[in-house]
Design a protein around this motif. Structure first.
Motif, PDB file in Angstrom:
ATOM      1  N   LYS A  21      35.728   2.000  19.769  1.00 34.66           N
ATOM      2  CA  LYS A  21      35.065   1.519  18.557  1.00 34.66           C
ATOM      3  C   LYS A  21      35.017   2.623  17.500  1.00 34.66           C
ATOM      4  O   LYS A  21      35.308   2.386  16.325  1.00 34.66           O
ATOM      5  CB  LYS A  21      33.657   1.053  18.910  1.00 34.66           C
ATOM      6  CG  LYS A  21      32.801   0.688  17.728  1.00 34.66           C
ATOM      7  CD  LYS A  21      31.394   0.336  18.192  1.00 34.66           C
ATOM      8  CE  LYS A  21      30.462   0.112  17.043  1.00 34.66           C
ATOM      9  NZ  LYS A  21      29.128  -0.293  17.478  1.00 34.66           N
ATOM     10  N   ILE A  22      34.660   3.839  17.908  1.00 32.98           N
ATOM     11  CA  ILE A  22      34.569   4.958  16.972  1.00 32.98           C
ATOM     12  C   ILE A  22      35.955   5.321  16.435  1.00 32.98           C
ATOM     13  O   ILE A  22      36.109   5.607  15.236  1.00 32.98           O
ATOM     14  CB  ILE A  22      33.887   6.172  17.645  1.00 32.98           C
ATOM     15  CG1 ILE A  22      32.460   5.812  18.065  1.00 32.98           C
ATOM     16  CG2 ILE A  22      33.915   7.391  16.737  1.00 32.98           C
ATOM     17  CD1 ILE A  22      31.555   5.354  16.942  1.00 32.98           C
ATOM     18  N   VAL A  23      36.966   5.296  17.285  1.00 34.14           N
ATOM     19  CA  VAL A  23      38.334   5.577  16.835  1.00 34.14           C
ATOM     20  C   VAL A  23      38.761   4.558  15.780  1.00 34.14           C
ATOM     21  O   VAL A  23      39.327   4.916  14.749  1.00 34.14           O
ATOM     22  CB  VAL A  23      39.321   5.586  18.031  1.00 34.14           C
ATOM     23  CG1 VAL A  23      40.767   5.578  17.557  1.00 34.14           C
ATOM     24  CG2 VAL A  23      39.056   6.782  18.928  1.00 34.14           C
ATOM     25  N   ILE A  24      38.463   3.297  16.024  1.00 33.90           N
ATOM     26  CA  ILE A  24      38.822   2.249  15.065  1.00 33.90           C
ATOM     27  C   ILE A  24      38.083   2.453  13.747  1.00 33.90           C
ATOM     28  O   ILE A  24      38.667   2.320  12.666  1.00 33.90           O
ATOM     29  CB  ILE A  24      38.536   0.849  15.656  1.00 33.90           C
ATOM     30  CG1 ILE A  24      39.518   0.575  16.781  1.00 33.90           C
ATOM     31  CG2 ILE A  24      38.608  -0.226  14.587  1.00 33.90           C
ATOM     32  CD1 ILE A  24      39.190  -0.652  17.611  1.00 33.90           C
ATOM     33  N   GLU A  25      36.802   2.809  13.818  1.00 34.68           N
ATOM     34  CA  GLU A  25      36.045   3.079  12.586  1.00 34.68           C
ATOM     35  C   GLU A  25      36.650   4.260  11.825  1.00 34.68           C
ATOM     36  O   GLU A  25      36.736   4.229  10.596  1.00 34.68           O
ATOM     37  CB  GLU A  25      34.585   3.348  12.906  1.00 34.68           C
ATOM     38  CG  GLU A  25      33.817   2.110  13.302  1.00 34.68           C
ATOM     39  CD  GLU A  25      32.356   2.382  13.572  1.00 34.68           C
ATOM     40  OE1 GLU A  25      31.912   3.544  13.457  1.00 34.68           O
ATOM     41  OE2 GLU A  25      31.643   1.421  13.895  1.00 34.68           O
ATOM     42  N   ASN A  26      37.062   5.293  12.546  1.00 27.99           N
ATOM     43  CA  ASN A  26      37.679   6.446  11.886  1.00 27.99           C
ATOM     44  C   ASN A  26      38.993   6.058  11.218  1.00 27.99           C
ATOM     45  O   ASN A  26      39.293   6.525  10.110  1.00 27.99           O
ATOM     46  CB  ASN A  26      37.892   7.583  12.885  1.00 27.99           C
ATOM     47  CG  ASN A  26      36.597   8.238  13.304  1.00 27.99           C
ATOM     48  OD1 ASN A  26      35.588   8.162  12.612  1.00 27.99           O
ATOM     49  ND2 ASN A  26      36.598   8.871  14.457  1.00 27.99           N
ATOM     50  N   LEU A  27      39.770   5.207  11.873  1.00 25.03           N
ATOM     51  CA  LEU A  27      41.017   4.734  11.266  1.00 25.03           C
ATOM     52  C   LEU A  27      40.738   3.893  10.028  1.00 25.03           C
ATOM     53  O   LEU A  27      41.459   4.001   9.022  1.00 25.03           O
ATOM     54  CB  LEU A  27      41.833   3.927  12.290  1.00 25.03           C
ATOM     55  CG  LEU A  27      42.475   4.742  13.406  1.00 25.03           C
ATOM     56  CD1 LEU A  27      43.085   3.819  14.449  1.00 25.03           C
ATOM     57  CD2 LEU A  27      43.525   5.691  12.843  1.00 25.03           C
ATOM     58  N   GLN A  28      39.703   3.079  10.078  1.00 20.84           N
ATOM     59  CA  GLN A  28      39.323   2.297   8.889  1.00 20.84           C
ATOM     60  C   GLN A  28      39.015   3.239   7.726  1.00 20.84           C
ATOM     61  O   GLN A  28      39.413   2.974   6.593  1.00 20.84           O
ATOM     62  CB  GLN A  28      38.094   1.440   9.179  1.00 20.84           C
ATOM     63  CG  GLN A  28      38.354   0.245  10.048  1.00 20.84           C
ATOM     64  CD  GLN A  28      37.072  -0.499  10.363  1.00 20.84           C
ATOM     65  OE1 GLN A  28      36.034   0.106  10.616  1.00 20.84           O
ATOM     66  NE2 GLN A  28      37.148  -1.815  10.355  1.00 20.84           N
ATOM     67  N   THR A  29      38.313   4.317   8.012  1.00 24.87           N
ATOM     68  CA  THR A  29      37.964   5.282   6.968  1.00 24.87           C
ATOM     69  C   THR A  29      39.209   5.953   6.402  1.00 24.87           C
ATOM     70  O   THR A  29      39.347   6.098   5.188  1.00 24.87           O
ATOM     71  CB  THR A  29      36.997   6.340   7.537  1.00 24.87           C
ATOM     72  OG1 THR A  29      35.836   5.678   8.046  1.00 24.87           O
ATOM     73  CG2 THR A  29      36.586   7.343   6.474  1.00 24.87           C
ATOM     74  N   ILE A  30      40.117   6.334   7.280  1.00 27.36           N
ATOM     75  CA  ILE A  30      41.348   7.009   6.845  1.00 27.36           C
ATOM     76  C   ILE A  30      42.174   6.100   5.936  1.00 27.36           C
ATOM     77  O   ILE A  30      42.731   6.548   4.934  1.00 27.36           O
ATOM     78  CB  ILE A  30      42.181   7.453   8.064  1.00 27.36           C
ATOM     79  CG1 ILE A  30      41.477   8.605   8.778  1.00 27.36           C
ATOM     80  CG2 ILE A  30      43.595   7.851   7.651  1.00 27.36           C
ATOM     81  CD1 ILE A  30      42.074   8.947  10.126  1.00 27.36           C
ATOM     82  N   PHE A  31      42.244   4.818   6.275  1.00 24.54           N
ATOM     83  CA  PHE A  31      43.094   3.895   5.530  1.00 24.54           C
ATOM     84  C   PHE A  31      42.363   3.115   4.442  1.00 24.54           C
ATOM     85  O   PHE A  31      42.882   2.115   3.936  1.00 24.54           O
ATOM     86  CB  PHE A  31      43.808   2.944   6.489  1.00 24.54           C
ATOM     87  CG  PHE A  31      44.849   3.646   7.325  1.00 24.54           C
ATOM     88  CD1 PHE A  31      46.017   4.100   6.747  1.00 24.54           C
ATOM     89  CD2 PHE A  31      44.622   3.893   8.664  1.00 24.54           C
ATOM     90  CE1 PHE A  31      46.970   4.770   7.493  1.00 24.54           C
ATOM     91  CE2 PHE A  31      45.568   4.554   9.435  1.00 24.54           C
ATOM     92  CZ  PHE A  31      46.746   4.998   8.848  1.00 24.54           C
ATOM     93  N   THR A  32      41.189   3.579   4.079  1.00 28.82           N
ATOM     94  CA  THR A  32      40.473   3.015   2.939  1.00 28.82           C
ATOM     95  C   THR A  32      40.624   3.997   1.786  1.00 28.82           C
ATOM     96  O   THR A  32      40.200   5.141   1.885  1.00 28.82           O
ATOM     97  CB  THR A  32      38.982   2.799   3.282  1.00 28.82           C
ATOM     98  OG1 THR A  32      38.902   1.916   4.401  1.00 28.82           O
ATOM     99  CG2 THR A  32      38.239   2.188   2.113  1.00 28.82           C
ATOM    100  N   PHE A  33      41.251   3.556   0.702  1.00 34.36           N
ATOM    101  CA  PHE A  33      41.605   4.482  -0.364  1.00 34.36           C
ATOM    102  C   PHE A  33      40.708   4.371  -1.593  1.00 34.36           C
ATOM    103  O   PHE A  33      40.504   5.348  -2.293  1.00 34.36           O
ATOM    104  CB  PHE A  33      43.076   4.266  -0.763  1.00 34.36           C
ATOM    105  CG  PHE A  33      44.015   4.475   0.394  1.00 34.36           C
ATOM    106  CD1 PHE A  33      44.255   5.739   0.892  1.00 34.36           C
ATOM    107  CD2 PHE A  33      44.626   3.391   1.005  1.00 34.36           C
ATOM    108  CE1 PHE A  33      45.113   5.947   1.966  1.00 34.36           C
ATOM    109  CE2 PHE A  33      45.484   3.585   2.082  1.00 34.36           C
ATOM    110  CZ  PHE A  33      45.734   4.856   2.558  1.00 34.36           C
ATOM    111  N   ASP A  34      40.186   3.208  -1.864  1.00 34.32           N
ATOM    112  CA  ASP A  34      39.346   2.993  -3.029  1.00 34.32           C
ATOM    113  C   ASP A  34      37.972   3.628  -2.804  1.00 34.32           C
ATOM    114  O   ASP A  34      37.359   3.447  -1.744  1.00 34.32           O
ATOM    115  CB  ASP A  34      39.207   1.483  -3.263  1.00 34.32           C
ATOM    116  CG  ASP A  34      38.307   1.162  -4.427  1.00 34.32           C
ATOM    117  OD1 ASP A  34      38.620   1.585  -5.555  1.00 34.32           O
ATOM    118  OD2 ASP A  34      37.277   0.493  -4.196  1.00 34.32           O
TER     119      ASP A  34
END
Length: 66
Positions: A21-34
């Motif tokens: 879950k934490i890894v997925i959240e970190n990936l969401q953060t990395i791939f959020t650009f706005d």
């Protein structure tokens, strides 16, 4: 701003899938650009951490959090 929902999270810190879950959240953060979207995501993730803390206090009857 809406009031915080203290329902139990689906994947709790004592769950085997919590690290994923934490890894997925970190990936969401990395791939959020706005910038606005990053802030909204950070708030959502902070609210999730609060739900997890509430879950731990409630289910493990913790009197205090160190």
């Amino acid at each position: 701003m809406d009031s915080l929902d203290f329902t139990d999270p689906v994947v709790n810190p004592d769950n085997l899938l919590y690290r994923l879950k934490i890894v997925i959240e970190n990936l969401q953060t990395i791939f959020t650009f706005d910038d606005t979207s990053k802030i909204q995501l950070a708030v959502k993730q902070a609210e999730e951490r609060l739900r997890e803390i509430n879950y731990l206090i409630k289910h493990y009857k913790l009197d205090r959090v160190n």
